[in-house]
Scaffold this active site. Sequence first.
Site, PDB file in Angstrom:
ATOM      1  N   HIS A   1      -9.093  -2.028  -5.428  1.00  0.00           N
ATOM      2  CA  HIS A   1      -8.021  -2.310  -4.478  1.00  0.00           C
ATOM      3  C   HIS A   1      -7.007  -3.276  -5.079  1.00  0.00           C
ATOM      4  O   HIS A   1      -5.801  -3.180  -4.787  1.00  0.00           O
ATOM      5  CB  HIS A   1      -8.551  -2.868  -3.164  1.00  0.00           C
ATOM      6  CG  HIS A   1      -7.451  -3.052  -2.163  1.00  0.00           C
ATOM      7  ND1 HIS A   1      -6.945  -2.009  -1.416  1.00  0.00           N
ATOM      8  CD2 HIS A   1      -6.713  -4.149  -1.830  1.00  0.00           C
ATOM      9  CE1 HIS A   1      -5.954  -2.455  -0.663  1.00  0.00           C
ATOM     10  NE2 HIS A   1      -5.790  -3.748  -0.899  1.00  0.00           N
TER      11      HIS A   1
ATOM     12  N   HIS B   1       0.829  -1.210   0.000  1.00  0.00           N
ATOM     13  CA  HIS B   1       0.000   0.000   0.000  1.00  0.00           C
ATOM     14  C   HIS B   1       0.862   1.258   0.000  1.00  0.00           C
ATOM     15  O   HIS B   1       0.592   2.213  -0.734  1.00  0.00           O
ATOM     16  CB  HIS B   1      -0.949   0.013   1.198  1.00  0.00           C
ATOM     17  CG  HIS B   1      -1.927  -1.111   1.202  1.00  0.00           C
ATOM     18  ND1 HIS B   1      -2.780  -1.346   2.255  1.00  0.00           N
ATOM     19  CD2 HIS B   1      -2.193  -2.085   0.281  1.00  0.00           C
ATOM     20  CE1 HIS B   1      -3.520  -2.415   1.988  1.00  0.00           C
ATOM     21  NE2 HIS B   1      -3.176  -2.870   0.798  1.00  0.00           N
TER      22      HIS B   1
ATOM     23  N   ASP C   1      -2.967  -2.668  -5.171  1.00  0.00           N
ATOM     24  CA  ASP C   1      -1.938  -3.645  -4.806  1.00  0.00           C
ATOM     25  C   ASP C   1      -0.967  -3.887  -5.960  1.00  0.00           C
ATOM     26  O   ASP C   1       0.252  -3.968  -5.761  1.00  0.00           O
ATOM     27  CB  ASP C   1      -2.581  -4.974  -4.416  1.00  0.00           C
ATOM     28  CG  ASP C   1      -3.095  -4.997  -2.989  1.00  0.00           C
ATOM     29  OD1 ASP C   1      -2.746  -4.104  -2.198  1.00  0.00           O
ATOM     30  OD2 ASP C   1      -3.857  -5.942  -2.660  1.00  0.00           O
TER      31      ASP C   1
ATOM     32  N   HIS D   1      -0.401 -11.188  -5.136  1.00  0.00           N
ATOM     33  CA  HIS D   1       0.973 -10.778  -4.851  1.00  0.00           C
ATOM     34  C   HIS D   1       1.962 -11.813  -5.388  1.00  0.00           C
ATOM     35  O   HIS D   1       3.009 -11.456  -5.934  1.00  0.00           O
ATOM     36  CB  HIS D   1       1.175 -10.607  -3.342  1.00  0.00           C
ATOM     37  CG  HIS D   1       0.353  -9.512  -2.744  1.00  0.00           C
ATOM     38  ND1 HIS D   1       0.416  -8.213  -3.193  1.00  0.00           N
ATOM     39  CD2 HIS D   1      -0.553  -9.524  -1.734  1.00  0.00           C
ATOM     40  CE1 HIS D   1      -0.425  -7.467  -2.480  1.00  0.00           C
ATOM     41  NE2 HIS D   1      -1.017  -8.243  -1.601  1.00  0.00           N
TER      42      HIS D   1
END
Length: 301
Positions: A233, A75, A237, A260
């Site tokens: 969101h 973030h 990321d 991720h």
Amino acid sequence: MKQRTIANSVEIVGIGLHKGVPVKMKLEPLDSNMGIVFYREDEGVTIPLKIENVVDTKMATVIGKDGVVISTIEHLLSAVYAYGIDNLRVVIDNDEVPVLDGSSSGYCMLIEEAGIKELAASKKAIKIKKNVEVTTEDGKRVALKPSNHIIYDFSIDFDHPVIGQQEFRFDYSIEEYKENISRARTFGFLHEVQYLRSQGLAQGGSLENAIVLDQSKVLNPEGLRYNDEFVRHKILDAIGDMALLGYTLVGEYDAHAGSHYLNHLLTKKVYENEENYEILDLEIANEEAQVFEMAYSKVQA
């Protein structure tokens, strides 16, 4: 176009998402060609932001060195990357970056409070020259594609009545990032939160710093900030994870159900073949420099 850092040091104290303990973090200016560097002052260990220093991607992007880690960096990096900051020292006294409200909007405010300073050296960017893609057997995909613009295109598909199928295409500028991406919060499901807490994780997670859903609805009393806050969101990321490339990106990021972990594999794959990319000097590459000048123009340094 010149490299950027912040004009002044700024400090913040917040809660870490997983341990739930207070974390003090300070952002400090760095000179040209220093990059983004994390420093664990409680351990005396410096961890440069490099692909090879990524040690975990299960719940967040985690970097580490000599057994010392810093978790949930995405973030903060998303905001740093969005504001075009090339050089920065992040000083932290624990192993997690503060979660704030679960979005990056607080970090945008922190960067604007610090101010932006141009440095003497010319800014570099990485331009994607060939399609680079990572896929999984269950249909997840992340890719970087050639483009003269900076675009993030993300789609998700959740078997949940509030989420379902969502897609968002983000054509980068700082103002668009602040308005349409930075305020989108991280999210999770109640049963997952309960499990994580049983494992000693998510101790700092609450309705104050995440969207929490049960089987049918959002539990946050204020509701959503956007109807498609979830996919926004995911873009937030992804922007943070692409900071691991080490340069500002010129190209299109395209993903379905990315993570991720897949983002980490993608950044590694880019550098496996020199034909995939070109490092540009934005003092020379006028066309690409104009893209950034337009993207930066509405925010005062």
